[in-house]
Design a protein around this motif. Structure first.
Motif, PDB file in Angstrom:
ATOM      1  N   TRP A   1       0.874  -1.183   0.000  1.00  0.00           N
ATOM      2  CA  TRP A   1       0.000   0.000   0.000  1.00  0.00           C
ATOM      3  C   TRP A   1       0.904   1.224   0.000  1.00  0.00           C
TER       4      TRP A   1
ATOM      5  N   LYS B   1      -6.664   9.278   8.039  1.00  0.00           N
ATOM      6  CA  LYS B   1      -6.909   8.881   9.426  1.00  0.00           C
ATOM      7  C   LYS B   1      -5.704   8.157  10.004  1.00  0.00           C
TER       8      LYS B   1
ATOM      9  N   SER C   1      -0.520   1.060  14.305  1.00  0.00           N
ATOM     10  CA  SER C   1      -1.647   0.119  14.140  1.00  0.00           C
ATOM     11  C   SER C   1      -2.392   0.367  12.833  1.00  0.00           C
ATOM     12  N   SER C   2      -2.186   1.526  12.234  1.00  0.00           N
ATOM     13  CA  SER C   2      -2.880   1.807  10.970  1.00  0.00           C
ATOM     14  C   SER C   2      -1.953   1.747   9.761  1.00  0.00           C
TER      15      SER C   2
ATOM     16  N   TYR D   1      -9.876  -2.188  18.150  1.00  0.00           N
ATOM     17  CA  TYR D   1      -8.710  -2.774  17.454  1.00  0.00           C
ATOM     18  C   TYR D   1      -7.440  -2.047  17.865  1.00  0.00           C
ATOM     19  N   GLN D   2      -7.435  -0.741  17.855  1.00  0.00           N
ATOM     20  CA  GLN D   2      -6.192   0.004  18.135  1.00  0.00           C
ATOM     21  C   GLN D   2      -5.750  -0.188  19.585  1.00  0.00           C
TER      22      GLN D   2
ATOM     23  N   PHE E   1       1.604 -10.171   1.747  1.00  0.00           N
ATOM     24  CA  PHE E   1       0.783  -9.030   1.356  1.00  0.00           C
ATOM     25  C   PHE E   1      -0.599  -9.516   0.966  1.00  0.00           C
TER      26      PHE E   1
ATOM     27  N   LYS F   1      -4.530  -7.720   0.248  1.00  0.00           N
ATOM     28  CA  LYS F   1      -5.220  -6.427   0.281  1.00  0.00           C
ATOM     29  C   LYS F   1      -6.727  -6.587   0.466  1.00  0.00           C
ATOM     30  N   CYS F   2      -7.331  -5.598   1.076  1.00  0.00           N
ATOM     31  CA  CYS F   2      -8.792  -5.482   1.090  1.00  0.00           C
ATOM     32  C   CYS F   2      -9.092  -4.032   0.739  1.00  0.00           C
ATOM     33  N   ILE F   3     -10.102  -3.813   0.003  1.00  0.00           N
ATOM     34  CA  ILE F   3     -10.352  -2.467  -0.504  1.00  0.00           C
ATOM     35  C   ILE F   3     -11.335  -1.719   0.392  1.00  0.00           C
TER      36      ILE F   3
ATOM     37  N   ARG G   1      -4.757  -3.161   9.576  1.00  0.00           N
ATOM     38  CA  ARG G   1      -4.175  -1.822   9.318  1.00  0.00           C
ATOM     39  C   ARG G   1      -4.982  -1.107   8.252  1.00  0.00           C
ATOM     40  N   ARG G   2      -5.255  -1.797   7.164  1.00  0.00           N
ATOM     41  CA  ARG G   2      -6.033  -1.186   6.079  1.00  0.00           C
ATOM     42  C   ARG G   2      -7.398  -0.754   6.620  1.00  0.00           C
TER      43      ARG G   2
ATOM     44  N   SER H   1      -8.187   0.051   9.578  1.00  0.00           N
ATOM     45  CA  SER H   1      -8.003   1.174  10.500  1.00  0.00           C
ATOM     46  C   SER H   1      -7.753   2.470   9.728  1.00  0.00           C
ATOM     47  N   ARG H   2      -7.163   2.391   8.546  1.00  0.00           N
ATOM     48  CA  ARG H   2      -6.887   3.616   7.767  1.00  0.00           C
ATOM     49  C   ARG H   2      -8.149   4.143   7.089  1.00  0.00           C
ATOM     50  N   ILE H   3      -9.086   3.265   6.787  1.00  0.00           N
ATOM     51  CA  ILE H   3     -10.217   3.722   5.976  1.00  0.00           C
ATOM     52  C   ILE H   3     -11.521   3.822   6.767  1.00  0.00           C
ATOM     53  N   SER H   4     -11.504   3.429   8.054  1.00  0.00           N
ATOM     54  CA  SER H   4     -12.802   3.510   8.767  1.00  0.00           C
ATOM     55  C   SER H   4     -12.853   4.720   9.688  1.00  0.00           C
TER      56      SER H   4
END
Lengths: 201, 124
Positions: A91, A123, A171-172, B15-16, B35, B37-39, B118-119, B121-124
């Motif tokens: 990513w 975020k 964590s992100s 989660y965090q 690796f 991925k999930c979108i 991680r993914r 956590s970045r998008i929610s």
């Protein structure tokens, strides 16, 4: 995959252009004097495309600059001729270096100051505010998940220096990201901006 | 279950604070070159559930690990209509006596989970 290739990757989001600019550099000491090629794609079922903007070192390819519109998976392969030396997928944001913060504002209230700025749009970040007075040699740090940090036990009469930066949460994003550069240092006394503070030598 | 009707913010916070540290305890510094991925958010949670609870050859079950129990509780609490995974305790006890070593396959599974969380956590 060749373990002798040392990769350095960083990505930053260019707000005015609304693109991620990515810089991949490699150090392939085992292939001196060789123009390695960098092929990349953004989807696993696409065909690889050659790098369109190489960076050179001593006249030989040493990196590739890319621009991507959103956080995507980058699939890439570094090759010596047609022989793949290293193939990887990642990513783009997992190598993120956030841009530095610029619009800090200060609200003073009874021996405390609340420092705020506009949150970056992505975020999973941590905002770090550092401060010191002219009597302190070391910076003191405080962090929060939004750019809204209150620093207590300050003496408004004293002259203070402030600076801020933003980091990603492990964590992100994992542990391959970079903190942003520090903002410029801002001087405040009696709740006002000032240029007169002298650092402790 | 399609994980579209969930309190994603709450799941992310848990989660965090809770699951991420436990995943790190399990992986214990082992770095796997994996690796996955999930979108979109539901896609991430579907894959997280799959890799956490579905036994595969070489990794009998992660379901009894602390992070898995926390994941089970978090998804059950955070997603309306999700009943969670029923873990057969007698089966778990039998397995625990046989397995104590973390297999490479399990470390690989957990590396996938770390990427997926991680993914998410970045998008929610």
């Amino acid at each position: 995959m060749s373990a002798d290739i040392i990769l350095q990757i960083s990505s930053s989001f260019q707000h005015c252009l609304k693109v991620y600019s990515i810089c991949v550099t490699w150090n392939a000491s085992e292939y001196p004097g060789t123009n390695l090629t960098f092929l990349q794609k953004l989807s696993s079922n696409e065909a690889y495309r050659p790098c369109s903007k190489y960076t050179l070192q001593q006249g030989y390819t040493a990196g590739c600059l890319l621009e991507v519109e959103k956080d995507e998976v980058l699939y890439f392969s570094i090759r010596n001729g047609t022989h793949p030396l290293l193939s990887k997928s990642l990513w783009i944001s997992s190598y993120l270096k956030p841009r530095s913060l610029s619009d800090l504002s200060f609200q003073w209230h009874q021996g405390a100051v609340t420092v705020t700025c506009s949150d970056l749009w992505y975020k999973g970040l941590v905002y770090e505010i550092q401060h010191k007075s002219t009597f302190d040699a070391e910076w003191q740090s405080k962090e929060a998940k939004t750019c809204n940090v209150t620093l207590d036990s300050l003496d408004a009469e004293k002259c203070y220096f402030f600076r801020a930066r933003v980091k990603t949460l492990e964590s992100s994003y994992g542990s391959d990201t970079y903190p942003s550069d520090w903002s410029e240092v801002i001087r405040q006394q009696r709740g006002k901006l000032t240029d007169l503070c002298q650092e402790k030598s | 279950y399609n994980f579209t009707d969930c309190d994603f913010k709450n799941i992310k916070d848990i989660y965090q604070d809770v699951i991420h540290p436990e995943l790190n305890v399990y992986i214990n510094g082992v770095s796997e070159e994996t690796f996955l991925k999930c979108i979109f958010i539901p896609d991430c949670l579907i894959k997280i559930e799959h890799f956490t609870f579905k036994p595969i050859y070489g990794c009998a079950s992660l379901a009894k690990e602390t992070f898995a129990k926390q994941t089970n509780a978090t998804l059950s609490l955070g997603c309306s209509g999700y009943s969670g995974i029923q873990i057969n305790n007698t089966q778990t006890m039998k397995k625990r006596r046989k397995r104590e070593v973390k297999t490479d396959k399990c470390l690989e599974q957990v590396s996938y989970l770390i990427e997926l969380w991680r993914r998410f956590s970045r998008i929610s």
